[in-house]
Design an enzyme around this catalytic site. Structure first.
Site, mmCIF file in Angstrom:
data_model
loop_
_atom_site.group_PDB
_atom_site.id
_atom_site.type_symbol
_atom_site.label_atom_id
_atom_site.label_comp_id
_atom_site.label_asym_id
_atom_site.label_seq_id
_atom_site.Cartn_x
_atom_site.Cartn_y
_atom_site.Cartn_z
ATOM 1 N N PHE A 156 0.864 -1.176 0.000
ATOM 2 C CA PHE A 156 0.000 0.000 0.000
ATOM 3 C C PHE A 156 0.900 1.225 0.000
ATOM 4 C CE2 PHE A 156 -2.702 3.145 2.194
ATOM 5 C CZ PHE A 156 -3.920 2.986 1.540
ATOM 6 N N GLY A 198 5.616 -1.055 3.566
ATOM 7 C CA GLY A 198 5.819 -2.432 3.988
ATOM 8 C C GLY A 198 5.605 -3.407 2.848
ATOM 9 N N GLN A 352 2.680 -3.339 43.172
ATOM 10 C CA GLN A 352 2.767 -4.130 41.949
ATOM 11 C C GLN A 352 1.400 -4.222 41.270
ATOM 12 O OE1 GLN A 352 5.648 -4.811 40.927
ATOM 13 N NE2 GLN A 352 5.770 -6.689 39.723
ATOM 14 N N GLU A 451 1.108 4.728 9.543
ATOM 15 C CA GLU A 451 -0.244 5.160 9.166
ATOM 16 C C GLU A 451 -0.619 6.498 9.809
ATOM 17 O OE1 GLU A 451 -2.327 3.621 6.988
ATOM 18 O OE2 GLU A 451 -0.829 2.085 6.592
#
Length: 624
Positions: A156, A198, A352, A451
């Protein structure tokens, strides 16, 4: 379904082997199998089992612990593995239409193995494939079968070296030549080279190339997508006029070959134009089924949104893995205790829990939102494919664009912060490469900029909301959208008059409390941003300058609060459905409330500031 699994279907959800985590699992107040069935569904769980079983038994997917592959070897392996996924035919074209949620499920399964593999498969089948499907017409359907048979391999190509987020400034051109009925694709200089694409670096044979369309007379009709062959499928050598290559090693996801391409007067047939939004006749006349340019733009946003929606899913996958690693480590790692002879698991410490449990809640809330947004995108693409040119369809495209533009930043930033917290929560052992936290952090990092840069994308969402308010102020229009994400704004003056009083912590354990506070916050930020924007304009700033001056302290928090509200709203509705098993209602309700309150707490300063600045009597926020 839960009773079926509990009754003995151990092949689908087998019991965990006994080990250090068994004591914690035995203390659970709910059935983990029932929770898995509710959140995933039996069909999806079986689908996952099929995928993982295939990968586990295939030598091509065997890992070599400690082995550092060369860049070339890693990319070669990643392509071969991607090819093998298509050979397994886990997901046919028919399955995609009948069970669309299997698409992100497959992507997430691949991502659990290797995010580079997930990205490679995603870019070819979903981003490239859906662009052809949703932006093309019947004349392009032959490409769909070629995509899934891997006769061609796609990418793309929108981003250029000098322009990414500013798509209106893309400089690749496509001039139509009526004498030959061809488009001439051309890159005027190196800054107009397609970049960061990509699959383009080594393996793509075809690209959906975005270029400015010109017809005879040098009339420009804006950005349009074209299918362009960039390599020979048999030799992978560049096609005439195409300069294509790899951009090199990255900080992460190095199994994915990101590349560049330049086009020197490359001629492609007229039919290469993906013509769902606009077409050119053989003689060179531009035609479009959309008479309203705004409607055409809204409908075209689907191809841009698909990549962002997919990134939300990939980001949440990374957070799932990191949280699972950190929580399991925390349940087995013992440090200090009430006596010198007794040490307790670090997960027992409130500190935690404070560090990790909000991210566990975020995984569930954002994962549900990701799936629901994907189904919204499927609805949009089905409408495009059926030729729906209604005002609702165009508005749906704009709404999904606004949601995708804000949810990608929310998901990728939450994941990036969460992985870092998980890394630190595991102490020194969290720095070991073998625990995968470093790889997850590096592989998630590009999700913050792929993007579209996150901060830039948030302006798309704030502009959408400001546009709706301006329309309401000027024309008296109601706040309405196909997905109802903005419908609550219709009552925003009344919402700002509301008071929120919480008498106890127990009251906050209903996510409806945080939900109401979020609606107030979004209404407040929308009003403040709108007033600030108009104030800047009255002071002499141009629209461009005014929006820039408003974005940091107004537009950005508005966009984030809006998408957080949407996530909270959807998850709240999901966990309060009548079909929720009674045994899961308490734990799901706590997860919903925890995510809502944790997200809202990040806006505490804004809430306090707003309390002192509400201009109307009685408009005071007392949420806490």
């Amino acid at each position: 379904m839960a009773s079926t699994v509990e009754g003995g279907d151990t092949a689908l959800l087998p019991e965990f082997p006994r080990g250090p985590l068994s004591a914690y699992r035995a203390r659970a107040s709910f059935s983990w199998k029932e929770l898995a069935l509710f959140t995933e569904g039996e069909d999806v769980l079986r689908f996952k089992k099929t995928i993982f079983s295939a990968l586990e038994n295939d030598p091509l997917f065997a890992r070599s612990p400690g082995a550092d592959l060369s860049l070339e070897k890693y990319r070669e392996l990643n392509f071969l593995r991607c090819k093998r996924i298509f050979e397994y035919d886990f997901l046919s074209v028919e399955d995609m239409f009948q069970s669309p949620l299997k698409v992100p499920t497959l992507i997430q399964c691949l991502g659990m193995y290797d995010s580079s593999l997930a990205a490679k498969y995603l870019l070819h089948s979903l981003v490239f494939g859906s662009a052809v499907y949703s932006s093309g017409s019947e004349r392009h359907l032959t490409y769909i079968q070629k995509i899934f048979r891997m006769e061609i391999f796609g990418c793309f190509a929108l981003t250029e070296l000098s322009h990414g987020s500013n798509t209106k400034a893309i400089r690749t051109t496509a001039h139509y030549d009526p004498a030959t009925e061809e488009f001439i694709i051309h890159s005027p200089d190196f800054e107009a080279a397609k970049f960061w694409v990509g699959n383009m670096g080594k393996t793509a044979t075809h690209a959906v190339v975005f270029a400015k369309l010109y017809v005879p007379g040098d009339q420009c009709h804006g950005l349009h997508p074209f299918i362009v062959q960039i390599r020979d499928p048999k030799t992978l050598l560049p096609m005439p006029g195409v300069m294509v290559g790899d951009i090199g090693k990255k900080l992460g996801q190095n199994g994915l070959d990101n590349g560049f391409a330049m086009f020197h007067k490359v001629r492609v047939p007229r039919q290469s134009l993906l013509n769902r939004m606009g077409d050119v006749t053989p003689k060179g006349t531009y035609v479009s089924p959309f008479k309203d340019v705004r409607q055409r733009f809204g409908a075209s946003l689907g191809s841009l949104s698909s990549g962002r929606v997919s990134i939300v899913s990939l980001a949440i996958l990374n957070l799932k893995l990191a949280v699972a690693i950190a929580l399991r480590f925390s349940a087995t790692r013992r440090q200090f205790g009430p006596t010198e002879e007794e040490e307790i698991p670090v997960l027992e410490y409130p500190m935690q829990q404070w560090r990790l449990l909000p991210y566990l809640a975020a995984v569930y809330a954002l994962d549900h939102f990701s799936k629901s947004l994907f189904l919204d995108l499927v609805e949009l693409q089905r409408g495009l494919a059926s030729g729906d040119r209604s005002a609702r369809q165009a508005e749906l495209g704009r709404e999904i664009h606004a949601l995708a533009s804000a949810s990608k930043p929310l998901a990728s930033w939450t994941t990036q912060q969460g992985i870092q917290e998980c890394r630190e929560a595991c102490g020194g052992h969290g720095y070991l490469a073998m625990n995968r936290l470093g790889v997850l952090r590096d592989d998630n990092d590009p999700n913050c900029t792929y993007e579209g840069d996150n901060n830039i994308l948030l302006q798309q969402t704030s502009n959408y909301l400001l546009g709706l308010l301006a329309h309401q102020v000027q024309d008296g229009a109601c706040f309405r959208s196909p997905l109802k994400s903005v419908d609550f704004l219709d009552a925003y003056p009344g919402i700002l008059d509301q008071k929120f009083e919480v008498s106890s912590v127990a009251d906050c354990l209903d996510s409806a409390v945080a939900l109401a506070a979020y609606k107030w916050l979004v209404c407040y930020l929308l009003r403040e941003t709108y007033q600030k924007l108009n104030q800047e304009k009255r002071s002499g700033s141009s629209d461009f300058e005014a929006r820039n001056k408003c974005q940091v302290s107004h537009g950005r928090p508005l966009a984030l609060a809006f998408v957080e509200l949407t996530v909270v709203q959807r998850f709240h509705e999901h966990v309060h459905q009548p079909c929720v098993p009674p045994s899961l209602r308490a734990v799901l309700g706590r997860l919903s409330a925890l995510y809502a309150l944790w997200s809202l707490s990040r806006h505490a300063a804004l809430l306090y500031r707003a309390e002192g600045r509400c201009s109307c009597p009685g408009r005071r926020d007392r949420s806490s």
